[in-house]
Design a protein around this motif. Sequence first.
Motif, PDB file in Angstrom:
ATOM      1  N   ALA A 131      20.827  27.059  23.207  1.00 29.79           N
ATOM      2  CA  ALA A 131      21.359  28.201  22.458  1.00 29.79           C
ATOM      3  C   ALA A 131      22.238  27.728  21.300  1.00 29.79           C
ATOM      4  N   ASP A 132      23.055  26.717  21.543  1.00 29.44           N
ATOM      5  CA  ASP A 132      23.955  26.210  20.490  1.00 29.44           C
ATOM      6  C   ASP A 132      23.175  25.691  19.289  1.00 29.44           C
ATOM      7  N   ASP A 162      13.808  33.530  25.968  1.00 27.26           N
ATOM      8  CA  ASP A 162      13.310  32.488  26.859  1.00 27.26           C
ATOM      9  C   ASP A 162      12.454  33.116  27.957  1.00 27.26           C
ATOM     10  N   ILE A 190      19.708  36.002  20.705  1.00 25.77           N
ATOM     11  CA  ILE A 190      19.166  34.838  21.423  1.00 25.77           C
ATOM     12  C   ILE A 190      19.384  35.061  22.913  1.00 25.77           C
ATOM     13  N   GLU A 200      18.872  33.056  26.157  1.00 19.95           N
ATOM     14  CA  GLU A 200      18.571  31.692  26.621  1.00 19.95           C
ATOM     15  C   GLU A 200      19.678  31.268  27.585  1.00 19.95           C
ATOM     16  N   SER A 228      22.712  35.164  28.143  1.00 19.13           N
ATOM     17  CA  SER A 228      21.971  34.270  29.036  1.00 19.13           C
ATOM     18  C   SER A 228      21.097  35.009  30.048  1.00 19.13           C
ATOM     19  N   TRP A 233      24.448  35.630  21.411  1.00 21.13           N
ATOM     20  CA  TRP A 233      23.819  34.843  22.482  1.00 21.13           C
ATOM     21  C   TRP A 233      24.129  35.474  23.829  1.00 21.13           C
ATOM     22  N   THR A 236      24.187  35.973  14.657  1.00 15.08           N
ATOM     23  CA  THR A 236      23.571  35.769  15.965  1.00 15.08           C
ATOM     24  C   THR A 236      24.441  36.318  17.089  1.00 15.08           C
TER      25      THR A 236
END
Length: 228
Positions: free
Chosen positions: A14-15, A52, A6, A8, A32, A30, A28
Motif C-alpha cells: 500500500a505504501d 486486492d 486502495i 490492500e 485494509s 488506504w 489516496t
Amino acid sequence: MPHILIVEDEAAIADTLIFALQSEGFTTTWLSLAEQALAEQQRNPADLLILDVGLPDISGFEACKRLRRFSDVPVIFLTARSEEIDRVVGLEIGADDYVVKPFSPREVAARVKAILKRMTPREGPAAPPSQGPFQVDSERVQIHYHGQLLSLTRHEFRLLQSLLAQPERVFSREQLLDGLGVAADAGYERSIDSHIKSLRAKLRQVSSAAEPIQTHRGLGYSYSPRHA
C-alpha cells in the motif's frame, strides 16, 4: 484531482502505491478490509478502486460483485494469481484491469491514468438518438429497445453503443475492448463473448425473434438493422 481508494492488507504494498499515485497528482485513501472499503465508497465515492483479491475478510472478487450493486466506479484488481481464467472472471464481474504481483507501482499509476482517461467522454462519431428500434441516451447511459428500457451494465452499454454507432461494421474483439476502456493486452479478448451472450439474452427478452447482434466467425461482431 482524482481520488483513488486502495484496498490492500499489506502495508508495504500500500505504501508503494500511495507514493506512486501521489507523485502523479492523485489523492489516496488506504483501507485494509473489503467491508470497510464498500462502506467508504458509499459514503465518499472514489474515482477508482485498486482492490486486492486476497483480502482478510472477503475476497476482492466478492467485494467487486457487491460494489457493482451500487457503483460503476473503475476497479483494478491486485493478485498473486496469474491464470487467464482469473483475469476473465475479474473482467466479467466488473473489473477494468488486472495486475499480478509483484508489480511496478509506476506501472499501476500509469494504468490508473489510462483508465481514467478512457472514462472521459471522447469526441467522435456516436450512436444517433434513434437507431431503428434502439434509442440511445448517452447522458443518462440508457438504451431503449422497441420502447423498453434495457437493464445494462456499464460494459454492456458501451459495447452495444459501439455496435449501434456503425451499423453493419464488423468490430474485432480488440476494437470492442477498446470501446469498453479495457487495455487490449490485458488478455480479456474472449470475455467479449460473455458480454455479447448476456446482451443477446436481454434483447431476446424484448423481441425473441430478432437477432440484431451478428457473429462473424474469426472476425468479431456487428449490428444488423435488418435483423433488429
